[in-house]
Design a protein around this motif. Structure first.
Motif, PDB file in Angstrom:
ATOM      1  N   LEU A 103       0.825  -1.205   0.000  1.00 12.99           N
ATOM      2  CA  LEU A 103       0.000   0.000   0.000  1.00 12.99           C
ATOM      3  C   LEU A 103       0.865   1.263   0.000  1.00 12.99           C
ATOM      4  CD1 LEU A 103      -2.716  -1.099   2.575  1.00 12.99           C
ATOM      5  CD2 LEU A 103      -3.081  -0.728   0.124  1.00 12.99           C
ATOM      6  N   ALA A 146       1.241   4.193  -2.814  1.00 16.92           N
ATOM      7  CA  ALA A 146       1.054   5.608  -2.473  1.00 16.92           C
ATOM      8  C   ALA A 146       2.256   6.465  -2.860  1.00 16.92           C
ATOM      9  CB  ALA A 146       0.783   5.746  -0.976  1.00 16.92           C
ATOM     10  N   PHE A 197      -7.374   1.528  -0.170  1.00 13.73           N
ATOM     11  CA  PHE A 197      -6.135   2.261   0.091  1.00 13.73           C
ATOM     12  C   PHE A 197      -5.415   1.923   1.390  1.00 13.73           C
ATOM     13  CE2 PHE A 197      -8.661   5.351  -2.534  1.00 13.73           C
ATOM     14  CZ  PHE A 197      -7.918   5.188  -3.694  1.00 13.73           C
ATOM     15  N   SER A 198      -6.101   1.370   2.404  1.00 16.67           N
ATOM     16  CA  SER A 198      -5.373   1.180   3.670  1.00 16.67           C
ATOM     17  C   SER A 198      -5.812  -0.043   4.470  1.00 16.67           C
ATOM     18  CB  SER A 198      -5.488   2.441   4.539  1.00 16.67           C
ATOM     19  OG  SER A 198      -6.823   2.652   4.944  1.00 16.67           O
TER      20      SER A 198
END
Length: 308
Positions: free
Chosen positions: A135, A139, A162-163
């Motif tokens: 991840l 990013a 995303f997380s």
């Protein structure tokens, strides 16, 4: 969308209810007299959300009513396999519900509270660290400086993209018949993190450590609402689902007679009944469930291990 949006709708209109097949059985009788035929009055499948509301199963009722009210669509089996699931942000609104299941509701059940505690304890497992590294790379972090990840403003669907770092399965067929059983059955509780990655250099060895400061942890439920495969979904009347003991009783021929007199219309419901409904009415759309997010503050710093 609130639960009230589902309270007074009818799946296919009052004149177009899909009736489950009548149940026929024969009672045992002495050999010198003919067997008696018992006809159990059939139940309209679309009455089930009303029965759920009568029992206080408001979340289960809302999910089922959404299915009834949606255009016909069958979820591909590949969507239920982790490696072949669609990307969260690729889901269309018709294929995903983010409004019905609430974590405040889910935390009223011990099995969900236990899943949350377990999920919070597995933030630094090898699989979680591998996922967190991936991840951070997505990013844009290359192992230098500071990189923020996630935000408290994220929805569960956004966190999934995303997380999210780990998950826990919860719920079994042995659970009590309650709103959560009717809504989710076996489900997945996921956990994601909000925080920042940074490095720390040992002044003596000059060795670099790659660390992540978890500021907040988010928990949410992701599940599939579909009627694929073979599954028995209980024996239902217009007001309730029969208990497991009562259901066992209906398996006997005499049990059907007693329940007919006491309960009125009833039916043993399976996944296949919902698929038949979809084929005959053009209604009945499967969908992915996302709850809202339960947030907890943290301050944990975890070692990301070797950065490759």
């Amino acid at each position: 969308m609130s639960l009230n949006d589902f309270q007074r709708t009818n799946a296919a209109g009052p004149d177009a209810l899909y009736q489950l097949p009548q149940a026929n059985s024969h009672t045992y009788s002495p050999t010198d007299t003919p067997a008696k035929k018992v006809i159990v009055q059939s139940l309209a499948l679309s009455r089930l959300p009303g029965a759920m509301r009568s029992m206080g199963w408001h979340t289960a009722a809302a999910l089922m009513q959404r299915w009834f009210d949606s255009p016909a669509w069958a979820m591909p089996e590949a969507w239920k396999v982790l490696k072949t699931q669609p990307a969260p942000l690729s889901l269309k609104p018709a294929q995903c519900d983010e409004s019905i299941v609430k974590m405040e509701w889910a935390m009223g059940y011990e099995r969900c509270r236990e899943a949350v505690d377990e999920a919070e304890s597995i933030l630094a497992t090898p699989n979680a660290l591998k996922r967190l590294q991936a991840l951070l790379k997505s990013a844009g972090w290359e192992g230098e400086g500071v990189q923020a990840l996630g935000s408290r403003s994220m929805s569960a669907l956004q966190m999934d993209a995303f997380s999210q770092v780990n998950f826990v399965k919860f719920g079994t067929v042995w659970n009590s018949l309650d709103d959560m059983y009717g809504a989710l059955g076996n489900a997945v509780l996921k956990v994601g993190v909000v925080g920042e990655a940074f490095t720390e250099v040992n002044p003596v060895t000059k060795q670099v450590r790659y660390l992540f400061h978890i500021k907040q942890v988010g928990f949410y439920i992701r599940d599939h609402y579909d009627f694929n495969g073979l599954q028995y979904l209980g024996t239902w009347t217009e007001d309730r689902v029969l208990t497991k003991a009562e259901t066992a009783f209906t398996l006997s021929l005499h049990g059907q007679v007693v329940l007919r007199l006491k309960e009125g219309p009833l039916a043993a419901v399976t996944n296949g009944d919902f698929r038949d409904y979809r084929d005959k009415t053009g209604k009945g759309g499967d969908f992915v469930i996302y709850s809202d997010v339960l947030w907890r503050n943290s301050g944990q710093i975890i070692d990301l291990g070797v950065w490759a």
